[in-house]
Each structure stands twice: as C-alpha cells, then as structure tokens.
Design a protein around this motif. Sequence first.
Motif, PDB file in Angstrom:
ATOM      1  N   VAL A 214       0.894  -1.250  -0.091  1.00 50.74           N
ATOM      2  CA  VAL A 214      -0.056   0.004   0.080  1.00 50.74           C
ATOM      3  C   VAL A 214       1.031   1.305  -0.094  1.00 50.74           C
ATOM      4  O   VAL A 214       1.902   1.485   0.720  1.00 50.74           O
ATOM      5  CB  VAL A 214      -0.827   0.005   1.195  1.00 50.74           C
ATOM      6  N   LEU A 215       0.582   2.110  -1.035  1.00 54.25           N
ATOM      7  CA  LEU A 215       1.173   3.562  -0.898  1.00 54.25           C
ATOM      8  C   LEU A 215       0.267   4.608  -0.337  1.00 54.25           C
ATOM      9  O   LEU A 215      -1.019   4.702  -1.042  1.00 54.25           O
ATOM     10  CB  LEU A 215       1.569   3.870  -2.557  1.00 54.25           C
ATOM     11  N   GLU A 216       0.675   5.261   0.589  1.00 57.12           N
ATOM     12  CA  GLU A 216      -0.008   6.654   0.620  1.00 57.12           C
ATOM     13  C   GLU A 216       0.424   7.849   0.533  1.00 57.12           C
ATOM     14  O   GLU A 216       1.421   8.052   0.697  1.00 57.12           O
ATOM     15  CB  GLU A 216      -0.408   6.568   2.511  1.00 57.12           C
ATOM     16  N   VAL A 291      -2.091  -0.799  -4.455  1.00 52.47           N
ATOM     17  CA  VAL A 291      -3.353  -0.185  -3.868  1.00 52.47           C
ATOM     18  C   VAL A 291      -2.534   1.335  -3.207  1.00 52.47           C
ATOM     19  O   VAL A 291      -1.456   1.411  -2.840  1.00 52.47           O
ATOM     20  CB  VAL A 291      -3.671  -0.703  -2.484  1.00 52.47           C
ATOM     21  N   VAL A 292      -3.360   2.253  -3.619  1.00 50.89           N
ATOM     22  CA  VAL A 292      -2.729   3.708  -3.361  1.00 50.89           C
ATOM     23  C   VAL A 292      -3.978   4.042  -2.572  1.00 50.89           C
ATOM     24  O   VAL A 292      -5.210   4.241  -2.753  1.00 50.89           O
ATOM     25  CB  VAL A 292      -2.654   4.550  -4.369  1.00 50.89           C
ATOM     26  N   LEU A 314       2.047   5.365 -10.442  1.00 49.91           N
ATOM     27  CA  LEU A 314       2.343   4.812  -9.325  1.00 49.91           C
ATOM     28  C   LEU A 314       1.284   3.662  -9.029  1.00 49.91           C
ATOM     29  O   LEU A 314       1.418   2.751  -8.392  1.00 49.91           O
ATOM     30  CB  LEU A 314       2.490   5.907  -8.092  1.00 49.91           C
ATOM     31  N   LEU A 315       0.192   3.671  -9.804  1.00 52.58           N
ATOM     32  CA  LEU A 315      -1.003   2.803  -9.438  1.00 52.58           C
ATOM     33  C   LEU A 315      -0.612   1.656 -10.418  1.00 52.58           C
ATOM     34  O   LEU A 315      -0.702   1.965 -11.751  1.00 52.58           O
ATOM     35  CB  LEU A 315      -2.430   3.245  -9.762  1.00 52.58           C
ATOM     36  N   ALA A 316      -0.596   0.397 -10.113  1.00 50.37           N
ATOM     37  CA  ALA A 316      -0.288  -0.594 -10.840  1.00 50.37           C
ATOM     38  C   ALA A 316      -1.310  -1.201 -11.874  1.00 50.37           C
ATOM     39  O   ALA A 316      -2.511  -0.831 -11.365  1.00 50.37           O
ATOM     40  CB  ALA A 316       0.346  -1.924 -10.146  1.00 50.37           C
ATOM     41  N   LYS A 382      -7.155  -0.014 -15.402  1.00 50.57           N
ATOM     42  CA  LYS A 382      -7.225  -1.131 -16.325  1.00 50.57           C
ATOM     43  C   LYS A 382      -6.171  -1.865 -16.126  1.00 50.57           C
ATOM     44  O   LYS A 382      -5.154  -1.330 -16.257  1.00 50.57           O
ATOM     45  CB  LYS A 382      -7.789  -0.682 -17.701  1.00 50.57           C
ATOM     46  N   PHE A 383      -6.112  -3.225 -16.589  1.00 47.72           N
ATOM     47  CA  PHE A 383      -5.009  -4.156 -16.960  1.00 47.72           C
ATOM     48  C   PHE A 383      -4.215  -3.819 -18.012  1.00 47.72           C
ATOM     49  O   PHE A 383      -3.064  -3.712 -18.049  1.00 47.72           O
ATOM     50  CB  PHE A 383      -5.526  -5.543 -16.910  1.00 47.72           C
ATOM     51  N   GLU A 384      -5.078  -3.303 -19.266  1.00 42.64           N
ATOM     52  CA  GLU A 384      -4.503  -2.960 -20.514  1.00 42.64           C
ATOM     53  C   GLU A 384      -5.032  -1.703 -20.859  1.00 42.64           C
ATOM     54  O   GLU A 384      -6.216  -1.347 -20.774  1.00 42.64           O
ATOM     55  CB  GLU A 384      -5.114  -3.837 -21.369  1.00 42.64           C
ATOM     56  N   PRO A 385      -4.292  -0.503 -21.101  1.00 41.52           N
ATOM     57  CA  PRO A 385      -4.859   0.796 -21.354  1.00 41.52           C
ATOM     58  C   PRO A 385      -5.442   0.666 -22.669  1.00 41.52           C
ATOM     59  O   PRO A 385      -5.094   1.434 -23.729  1.00 41.52           O
ATOM     60  CB  PRO A 385      -3.581   1.524 -21.359  1.00 41.52           C
TER      61      PRO A 385
END
Length: 411
Positions: A214-216, A291-292, A314-316, A382-385
Amino acid sequence: MAVVVPLLVPGQLGEPLESTPVRTSLLEDCLQYRNLESFELALSRIDAAYRDPATRSSLDDELIAVGAKLHRHLLKVLASKDGCELSDLGQDVAGMLLDLTTSSGASQFAKTASPSKSIVHLEVEGTAEARAMLDTARCEQSAATPSVSSTSRGDELQEDAGDLLKLKLDVCLEDGRTLAASKGEKIPMMLWPASLLLAEVVLSNAELFRGQRVLELGAGCHGIVATAASRAGASTVLTTDLSWDAVESMKANLRGFAASLPCCREVQACILDWEHIEDCEHTCNGQQFPVVIGSDIIHTLDAAGLMVRTLKRLLAPGGRAYLVGADSHFRYGVQEFIEMMSSDTELSMEIVPFAAAMAKKLESSSLHSEVMTYSLFAIKRKFEPSASTMQPMQLCRTPAKKVEWAKSSLL
C-alpha cells in the motif's frame, strides 16, 4: 507504611527543603490534579522519591498498580493548556513517567511531547456504513481472487475477512497556537478530518488491503491512515508527504504506535514529490503499487492534473486507489479532478458520498464545518490501457446540492 521523601518546590528538582512523611500515594497525588502548581509539586516529589534507593522500589510497585491510568492522565494534562505551561523540569519528570509506563518502543514517542506539541487520543473503528461504501470493490476482488481469511504476515493480526477493526492511538501533533504562529508550511502539519474518514473505510474493508503493498500519498504528520492499513493486514505500507517536517513527525508517531501495534514496524515513511517521483528510492525505476490511498490531497487547482498523472505512474495495472476528500463546494481542484477522470481512458472512478451521520462525527475546526460533505473516490486502473474496455465514471447517487461556503483561507 508512610514513605518519607524530601519536599521540593516546583523548578528545583533535586534540592530538598525538608523531609516530611507522605501519607498518601505519590502517584495518586499526581492523579488528583487540582492546578498547575500542585501538579508541579507532585512531579517534584515523585522525582525525589525515584532518585532515592530507599523509596524507589515502593514507587515501582505503585507504577505497576496504576501505570496505565497514570499514563492516560499524563497525556491528558500534557495536551491541555496547563501542559503547555509546565516547566522544563516538570516536562522531564512527566516524560520519565511516560517512559516508565510504556514499553521501550514508546519511549521516543513520549519524549516528543513538549510545550509546542499536543497529544490527542483518537479512537477509530470500522462501521457497517463504511463497509457498504466499497461493496463493489469487494465483490470484484472476491470474483477475481481466492478468499483470504487471515493475514500473511504471521503476526498478531489474524482477523477473518469482514471483521470491523478498531484503532486506539495517542497522536502527537503540533500545538495549534504554535502552528498559527509558525512561518513554515502549515497544511501538512494539520490533522485533516478526511484522514479519519479514510481510516474508518480502511478498517471496515480489511480484505481489500490484506497482503497488499500500500502507498499513501500526502499523508501529513500523523500516520493514522497508514497505521489503519497496516492494522488491516497490508504486507507493507509506504506513507509519504512532500514536507520533511511532516515525515519526521510521522516517523516519531509510528515509533510510538509500534509499542502497542507491532504491525506499525511494517510502515515506512519518506518524502515524495509528485513532480519528481524518480527522486524517491521507493518509487524510482517504474515501481508501482496495487493499492494507493490518500485523504484531502486535492485542495488546489493544479493538484487535479498532478494527481491524475501521479496515479498513472504509481498505481499498478489492475490496482485500486481510495481517495477521501471534501466535496468540490469546499475544496479547490476537486471538480477539475472529477472532470479529468470522467474522460480518462486508463482510470475509472466511482464516487461514493459519505452519509451525513458519518461526517457529523468529525469535530468542527478551521478545516471542517458541520455543513461540509465528503466523498470516497474509488478508482481502478485497467489491466490494459485500451479505450474499448474503458468503464465510465459512475456516480453512486446524486451529488449534494451546492451550498454557499467560503473555502478555507489556508487553501
């Protein structure tokens, strides 16, 4: 048996005037707070008794009996107006007692209490209302991944999925008067009310954080939300802010929390500049997080575009972000953020307003009024843009009617 200790006057620790029998418990006398002068005197007598080998063992026995009660009482006094006027020597003795009534991990935190600091006791717990706000995210996660019933860290956090968790924290914050007089950056050194709402959401939906990195973003100085994520079972939590002062304050708080919540040892705090993400060792080289989270991090017009770019960096893929903030009537940049997200091809967003009863639990301050409304922005990458699979932004329900409100002068 009466304990004989040297009688001292405030500000002269270690300088006995006369010996007198003490027929009441020294610590009980400290607990019976009447005024600042009597409190200083009680601390002086405790200091003298603790320095004397003949009376120290008796004092240790008393500490075992009333330690927890004394600890709470000292925190309350130090956070009061009188606490800010306590002499330096009185502060030293109070700090010593805080050390003696906490584990060694809390000692450093206790020493951060000073006339320029306030210690605030906070209790945050998960609720059914906050859990319902992320029903969609939980359903999608359960359909995509096997059910997980406990944490993977192997520590003390072994709750089942669906549990509503609780946090009790003593948070060290800058004293309001000191902060008002400061010429430095004020925004990151304040406890923004949305932080408490986000912590409630996290504690209500532990399965969305369990086992996740998790990133805050824009965490500020307190560490409350990061601690909630760790409490929920996150494998690691990286909590960040642009302000060096805020990050250092947050580190001190996290050291204090770790005394009663060992999970906080999994939390790291560092500086992160959204415009120079590669400068941070924890986010360089394309590192991303599943998770952000963030609270009240959009409050300027230019923050909207910067937030969207930061999330994309930053969001996977397949990851989720949970942002909580005051609605656009009360914060600059929020409406611009909503508009940008509504047309984005990589990120989808659902806006879930907080029930009025949830916001009413927040105390009124320069950052919050009872007329203010808040929303949870649940974002998915999304998994793929690909534009063909883009899910449009959804409004959970009709937004509240716009009301007249002067945005905070701090913003």
